[in-house]
Write an enzyme that holds these catalytic residues in place. Structure first.
Site, PDB file in Angstrom:
ATOM      1  N   SER A 138       0.815  -1.221   0.000  1.00  0.00           N
ATOM      2  CA  SER A 138       0.000   0.000   0.000  1.00  0.00           C
ATOM      3  C   SER A 138       0.845   1.266   0.000  1.00  0.00           C
ATOM      4  O   SER A 138       1.941   1.308   0.583  1.00  0.00           O
ATOM      5  CB  SER A 138      -0.857  -0.026   1.274  1.00  0.00           C
ATOM      6  OG  SER A 138      -1.366   1.245   1.563  1.00  0.00           O
ATOM      7  N   GLU A 140       0.301   3.572   1.824  1.00  0.00           N
ATOM      8  CA  GLU A 140       0.426   3.972   3.236  1.00  0.00           C
ATOM      9  C   GLU A 140       1.839   3.724   3.756  1.00  0.00           C
ATOM     10  O   GLU A 140       2.248   4.294   4.765  1.00  0.00           O
ATOM     11  CB  GLU A 140      -0.603   3.238   4.097  1.00  0.00           C
ATOM     12  CG  GLU A 140      -2.013   3.758   3.950  1.00  0.00           C
ATOM     13  CD  GLU A 140      -2.164   5.198   4.453  1.00  0.00           C
ATOM     14  OE1 GLU A 140      -2.009   5.425   5.655  1.00  0.00           O
ATOM     15  OE2 GLU A 140      -2.442   6.086   3.626  1.00  0.00           O
ATOM     16  N   TYR A 162      -1.890   0.290  10.793  1.00  0.00           N
ATOM     17  CA  TYR A 162      -2.134  -0.378   9.501  1.00  0.00           C
ATOM     18  C   TYR A 162      -0.865  -0.331   8.652  1.00  0.00           C
ATOM     19  O   TYR A 162      -0.426  -1.343   8.089  1.00  0.00           O
ATOM     20  CB  TYR A 162      -3.290   0.311   8.767  1.00  0.00           C
ATOM     21  CG  TYR A 162      -3.435  -0.108   7.319  1.00  0.00           C
ATOM     22  CD1 TYR A 162      -4.083  -1.291   6.980  1.00  0.00           C
ATOM     23  CD2 TYR A 162      -2.909   0.672   6.282  1.00  0.00           C
ATOM     24  CE1 TYR A 162      -4.213  -1.683   5.644  1.00  0.00           C
ATOM     25  CE2 TYR A 162      -3.037   0.285   4.952  1.00  0.00           C
ATOM     26  CZ  TYR A 162      -3.692  -0.886   4.635  1.00  0.00           C
ATOM     27  OH  TYR A 162      -3.821  -1.275   3.316  1.00  0.00           O
TER      28      TYR A 162
HETATM   29  P1  NAP Z   1     -11.617  -4.552   1.714  1.00  0.00           P
HETATM   30  O1  NAP Z   1     -12.732  -4.199   0.777  1.00  0.00           O
HETATM   31  O2  NAP Z   1     -11.636  -4.036   3.093  1.00  0.00           O
HETATM   32  O3  NAP Z   1     -11.514  -6.155   1.748  1.00  0.00           O
HETATM   33  C1  NAP Z   1     -10.714  -6.801   2.702  1.00  0.00           C
HETATM   34  C2  NAP Z   1     -10.981  -8.298   2.656  1.00  0.00           C
HETATM   35  O4  NAP Z   1     -10.234  -8.940   3.697  1.00  0.00           O
HETATM   36  C3  NAP Z   1     -12.452  -8.690   2.878  1.00  0.00           C
HETATM   37  O5  NAP Z   1     -12.776  -9.774   2.040  1.00  0.00           O
HETATM   38  C4  NAP Z   1     -12.452  -9.129   4.338  1.00  0.00           C
HETATM   39  O6  NAP Z   1     -13.485 -10.031   4.657  1.00  0.00           O
HETATM   40  C5  NAP Z   1     -11.088  -9.827   4.397  1.00  0.00           C
HETATM   41  N1  NAP Z   1     -10.623 -10.027   5.773  1.00  0.00           N
HETATM   42  C6  NAP Z   1     -10.517  -9.100   6.760  1.00  0.00           C
HETATM   43  N2  NAP Z   1     -10.036  -9.673   7.887  1.00  0.00           N
HETATM   44  C7  NAP Z   1      -9.849 -10.979   7.612  1.00  0.00           C
HETATM   45  C8  NAP Z   1      -9.395 -12.087   8.355  1.00  0.00           C
HETATM   46  N3  NAP Z   1      -9.026 -11.988   9.636  1.00  0.00           N
HETATM   47  N4  NAP Z   1      -9.320 -13.296   7.743  1.00  0.00           N
HETATM   48  C9  NAP Z   1      -9.687 -13.433   6.450  1.00  0.00           C
HETATM   49  N5  NAP Z   1     -10.139 -12.431   5.691  1.00  0.00           N
HETATM   50  C10 NAP Z   1     -10.210 -11.222   6.258  1.00  0.00           C
HETATM   51  O7  NAP Z   1     -10.214  -4.103   1.084  1.00  0.00           O
HETATM   52  P2  NAP Z   1      -9.838  -3.757  -0.444  1.00  0.00           P
HETATM   53  O8  NAP Z   1     -10.027  -2.301  -0.657  1.00  0.00           O
HETATM   54  O9  NAP Z   1     -10.464  -4.738  -1.350  1.00  0.00           O
HETATM   55  O10 NAP Z   1      -8.262  -3.988  -0.414  1.00  0.00           O
HETATM   56  C11 NAP Z   1      -7.690  -5.252  -0.711  1.00  0.00           C
HETATM   57  C12 NAP Z   1      -6.281  -5.302  -0.152  1.00  0.00           C
HETATM   58  O11 NAP Z   1      -5.493  -4.265  -0.717  1.00  0.00           O
HETATM   59  C13 NAP Z   1      -6.178  -5.115   1.353  1.00  0.00           C
HETATM   60  O12 NAP Z   1      -5.100  -5.900   1.805  1.00  0.00           O
HETATM   61  C14 NAP Z   1      -5.850  -3.644   1.520  1.00  0.00           C
HETATM   62  O13 NAP Z   1      -5.190  -3.414   2.735  1.00  0.00           O
HETATM   63  C15 NAP Z   1      -4.955  -3.437   0.321  1.00  0.00           C
HETATM   64  N6  NAP Z   1      -4.921  -2.105  -0.257  1.00  0.00           N
HETATM   65  C16 NAP Z   1      -6.077  -1.459  -0.590  1.00  0.00           C
HETATM   66  C17 NAP Z   1      -6.020  -0.218  -1.200  1.00  0.00           C
HETATM   67  C18 NAP Z   1      -7.276   0.505  -1.610  1.00  0.00           C
HETATM   68  O14 NAP Z   1      -7.192   1.707  -1.867  1.00  0.00           O
HETATM   69  N7  NAP Z   1      -8.400  -0.175  -1.745  1.00  0.00           N
HETATM   70  C19 NAP Z   1      -4.769   0.357  -1.488  1.00  0.00           C
HETATM   71  C20 NAP Z   1      -3.611  -0.346  -1.160  1.00  0.00           C
HETATM   72  C21 NAP Z   1      -3.699  -1.580  -0.561  1.00  0.00           C
HETATM   73  P3  NAP Z   1     -14.952  -9.510   5.109  1.00  0.00           P
HETATM   74  O15 NAP Z   1     -15.674  -9.177   3.833  1.00  0.00           O
HETATM   75  O16 NAP Z   1     -15.498 -10.667   5.832  1.00  0.00           O
HETATM   76  O17 NAP Z   1     -14.735  -8.302   5.970  1.00  0.00           O
HETATM   77  O1  F7E Z   2      -9.023   8.177   4.149  1.00  0.00           O
HETATM   78  C1  F7E Z   2      -9.450  11.616   5.456  1.00  0.00           C
HETATM   79  C2  F7E Z   2      -8.594  10.651   6.249  1.00  0.00           C
HETATM   80  O2  F7E Z   2     -10.096   6.081   4.978  1.00  0.00           O
HETATM   81  C3  F7E Z   2      -8.483   9.072   3.226  1.00  0.00           C
HETATM   82  C4  F7E Z   2      -7.254   2.172   2.466  1.00  0.00           C
HETATM   83  O3  F7E Z   2      -7.768   1.510   1.332  1.00  0.00           O
HETATM   84  O4  F7E Z   2      -6.016   3.690   1.096  1.00  0.00           O
HETATM   85  C5  F7E Z   2      -6.992   3.628   2.116  1.00  0.00           C
HETATM   86  O5  F7E Z   2      -6.552   4.303   3.281  1.00  0.00           O
HETATM   87  C6  F7E Z   2      -8.222  10.423   3.880  1.00  0.00           C
HETATM   88  C7  F7E Z   2      -7.514  10.344   5.226  1.00  0.00           C
HETATM   89  O6  F7E Z   2      -8.372   5.989   3.114  1.00  0.00           O
HETATM   90  C8  F7E Z   2     -12.806  11.346   6.779  1.00  0.00           C
HETATM   91  O7  F7E Z   2      -8.136  11.272   7.450  1.00  0.00           O
HETATM   92  C9  F7E Z   2     -11.421  12.932   6.298  1.00  0.00           C
HETATM   93  O8  F7E Z   2      -6.521  11.335   5.291  1.00  0.00           O
HETATM   94  O9  F7E Z   2     -10.588   6.876   2.640  1.00  0.00           O
HETATM   95  P1  F7E Z   2      -9.620   6.738   3.735  1.00  0.00           P
HETATM   96  P2  F7E Z   2      -6.842   5.861   3.557  1.00  0.00           P
HETATM   97  O10 F7E Z   2      -6.641   6.090   4.986  1.00  0.00           O
HETATM   98  O11 F7E Z   2      -6.042   6.699   2.621  1.00  0.00           O
HETATM   99  C10 F7E Z   2      -4.748   3.094   1.407  1.00  0.00           C
HETATM  100  C11 F7E Z   2      -3.866   3.185   0.191  1.00  0.00           C
HETATM  101  C12 F7E Z   2      -4.864   1.717   1.960  1.00  0.00           C
HETATM  102  O12 F7E Z   2      -3.964   0.898   1.795  1.00  0.00           O
HETATM  103  C13 F7E Z   2      -5.975   1.469   2.907  1.00  0.00           C
HETATM  104  O13 F7E Z   2      -6.248   0.069   2.981  1.00  0.00           O
HETATM  105  O14 F7E Z   2      -9.487  11.033   4.161  1.00  0.00           O
HETATM  106  N1  F7E Z   2     -10.802  11.769   5.974  1.00  0.00           N
HETATM  107  N2  F7E Z   2     -12.638  12.695   6.797  1.00  0.00           N
HETATM  108  C14 F7E Z   2     -11.647  10.766   6.259  1.00  0.00           C
HETATM  109  N3  F7E Z   2     -11.503   9.431   6.096  1.00  0.00           N
HETATM  110  C15 F7E Z   2     -12.559   8.647   6.464  1.00  0.00           C
HETATM  111  N4  F7E Z   2     -12.460   7.322   6.287  1.00  0.00           N
HETATM  112  N5  F7E Z   2     -13.716   9.182   7.000  1.00  0.00           N
HETATM  113  C16 F7E Z   2     -13.877  10.522   7.169  1.00  0.00           C
HETATM  114  O15 F7E Z   2     -14.923  10.960   7.650  1.00  0.00           O
END
Ligand code: NAP
Ligand code: F7E
Length: 363
Positions: A138, A140, A162
């Site tokens: 990520s 992050e 995270y």
């Molecule tokens: P998501 O929608 O939150 O999906 C996460 C998945 O992990 C869900 O299927 C969830 O199951 C499963 N899970 C959570 N805890 C678990 C556990 N203890 N055992 C088995 N399965 C578990 O996330 P996403 O946005 O698709 O992201 C996919 C991956 O990419 C994640 O690893 C995330 O951290 C990473 N990532 C995401 C982004 C982004 O912007 N989306 C960017 C960079 C990296 P449930 O449905 O049961 O909750």
């Molecule tokens: O926050 C700000 C918050 O929760 C984005 C995950 O997929 O991307 C995701 O992480 C920004 C942050 O995503 C609210 O403080 C303001 O600065 O949508 P987010 P994230 O933290 O960037 C990375 C790449 C991953 O890997 C992660 O799995 O938005 N913000 N107000 C807020 N965020 C939330 N959630 N809710 C608010 O009300």
């Protein structure tokens, strides 16, 4: 020592993929992509008291995927999933993926998002080291570093439980690649969004609220830090990069991004414009929604992915906002007309009902 498995009996030609976290946003889109490419697709899901397959149903692939129950804290269930599916490729997407929750559950996040990666890599090493492995790393990882844009050589500076768990996952993936010769890749994906995004993430929280406000179903939208800037792309395109990484001759790590950065405030402006409303009339900043530490600005340089994978993003910021707001508007309109369909929004509690650590600190 467990018996090793090599290849599968079901079909010599059909490729098999195991996706951990198939119920999540990326898991569902990736499953669709791989099915379209002719793969046999297996996916792990967690046992919950109420099933959570709405995304697979929404994409109309629920009947086409093979489901295996497994939890990342339970090594035996991971071994079982690999033995049942005998995959050629394993896409490890499951994680506690919400940064906000990682401040509430830092230990659980370390177990699941961090150590979970090693549980899978160890199972691969023992059962079949020929399985190709994708780790969902990520942006992050870059956290609060100060570079203007981030590429594969930018130093990491994680800023949440995270992010530090993902940092562990990133390095253990490299260690298994270098130490055991496993084909293991890190996709360093920047934020990617879609109508299948979880409602707690800021983009979907905004698109869903804007739709409800436009239809008179919600009065205000409470948000935290509006100045945070992210590089937001479109999830269906991002899962394609995962597949491309595992088709290369050599495993490597790649940044996947749009090379643009926009603030939460800009997202708001753009989203409210679509329904012809002035966001300032509806949005309230709530300090309870601020994180103890936030990442201020991310922008990813995807030049390596473009050169080596032939990958580049097509959907950019404005189009992404439009796709999300229009889809949520459409869902709420259908719902109001009495139509019922797989969907998450109706199951979410209002945020003010959730009492977190932040709430206690505020009193
Ligand atoms: P998501 O929608 O939150 O999906 C996460 C998945 O992990 C869900 O299927 C969830 O199951 C499963 N899970 C959570 N805890 C678990 C556990 N203890 N055992 C088995 N399965 C578990 O996330 P996403 O946005 O698709 O992201 C996919 C991956 O990419 C994640 O690893 C995330 O951290 C990473 N990532 C995401 C982004 C982004 O912007 N989306 C960017 C960079 C990296 P449930 O449905 O049961 O909750
Ligand atoms: O926050 C700000 C918050 O929760 C984005 C995950 O997929 O991307 C995701 O992480 C920004 C942050 O995503 C609210 O403080 C303001 O600065 O949508 P987010 P994230 O933290 O960037 C990375 C790449 C991953 O890997 C992660 O799995 O938005 N913000 N107000 C807020 N965020 C939330 N959630 N809710 C608010 O009300």
């Amino acid at each position: 020592m467990r018996k090793k498995i090599f290849g599968g009996e079901t079909s010599k030609t059909m490729k098999k993929a195991l996706i951990t976290g198939i119920t999540g946003q990326d898991g569902a889109y990736l499953a669709k992509l791989l099915l379209d490419k002719g793969y046999r697709v297996y996916g792990t899901y967690r046992r919950l008291s109420t099933p959570n397959f709405w995304r697979l149903q929404y994409l109309d692939i629920f009947e086409k995927v093979n489901l295996i129950p497994a939890d990342l804290i339970d090594t035996a269930s991971i071994v079982e999933a690999i033995e049942i599916s005998q995959p050629d490729e394993l896409y490890h997407l499951a994680a506690q993926s919400f940064v906000g929750t990682s401040f509430e559950q830092p230990i659980g996040t370390g177990e699941i998002t961090g150590l979970g990666v090693t549980r899978i890599l160890e199972a691969i090493r023992e059962l079949n080291p020929k399985i190709k492995f994708y780790q969902a790393s990520s942006s992050e990882l870059y956290g609060r570093g100060n570079s203007r844009s981030q590429n594969e050589n930018t130093p990491f500076c994680p800023a949440s439980p995270y992010a530090i768990a993902k940092l562990y996952g990133y390095w253990i993936t490299r260690i298994y690649r270098q130490g055991y010769g496993i084909f293991a890749c890190n996709g360093i994906l920047f934020n990617h969004e879609s109508p299948l995004r979880g409602l707690e993430f800021v983009t979907r929280k905004i698109s869903n609220s804007v739709a409800k406000i436009a239809l008179g179903l919600q009065k205000e939208l409470r948000l935290g830090n509006l100045e945070a800037k992210r590089d937001w792309g479109y999830a269906p395109e991002y899962v394609e990069s995962m597949y491309l990484m595992l088709q290369k001759d050599k495993p490597d790590d790649y940044v996947i991004a749009t090379n643009e950065t926009h603030s939460v405030r800009e997202f708001l402006e753009e989203a409210f414009k679509i329904v012809n409303l002035n966001w300032k009339k509806y949005v309230k900043v709530d300090k309870l929604l601020y994180r103890p530490l936030d990442v201020e600005r991310l922008r990813g340089d995807y030049a390596k992915a473009k050169k080596e994978l032939g990958w580049e993003p097509k959907v950019k910021f404005k189009e992404l906002v439009k796709i999300m707001v229009e889809e949520d508007l459409n869902r709420w309109q259908r719902w109001l007309k009495g139509e019922r369909f797989p969907w998450d929004a109706i199951n979410y509690p209002d945020e003010h009902k959730i009492l977190s650590r932040q709430y206690r600190l505020d009193r």
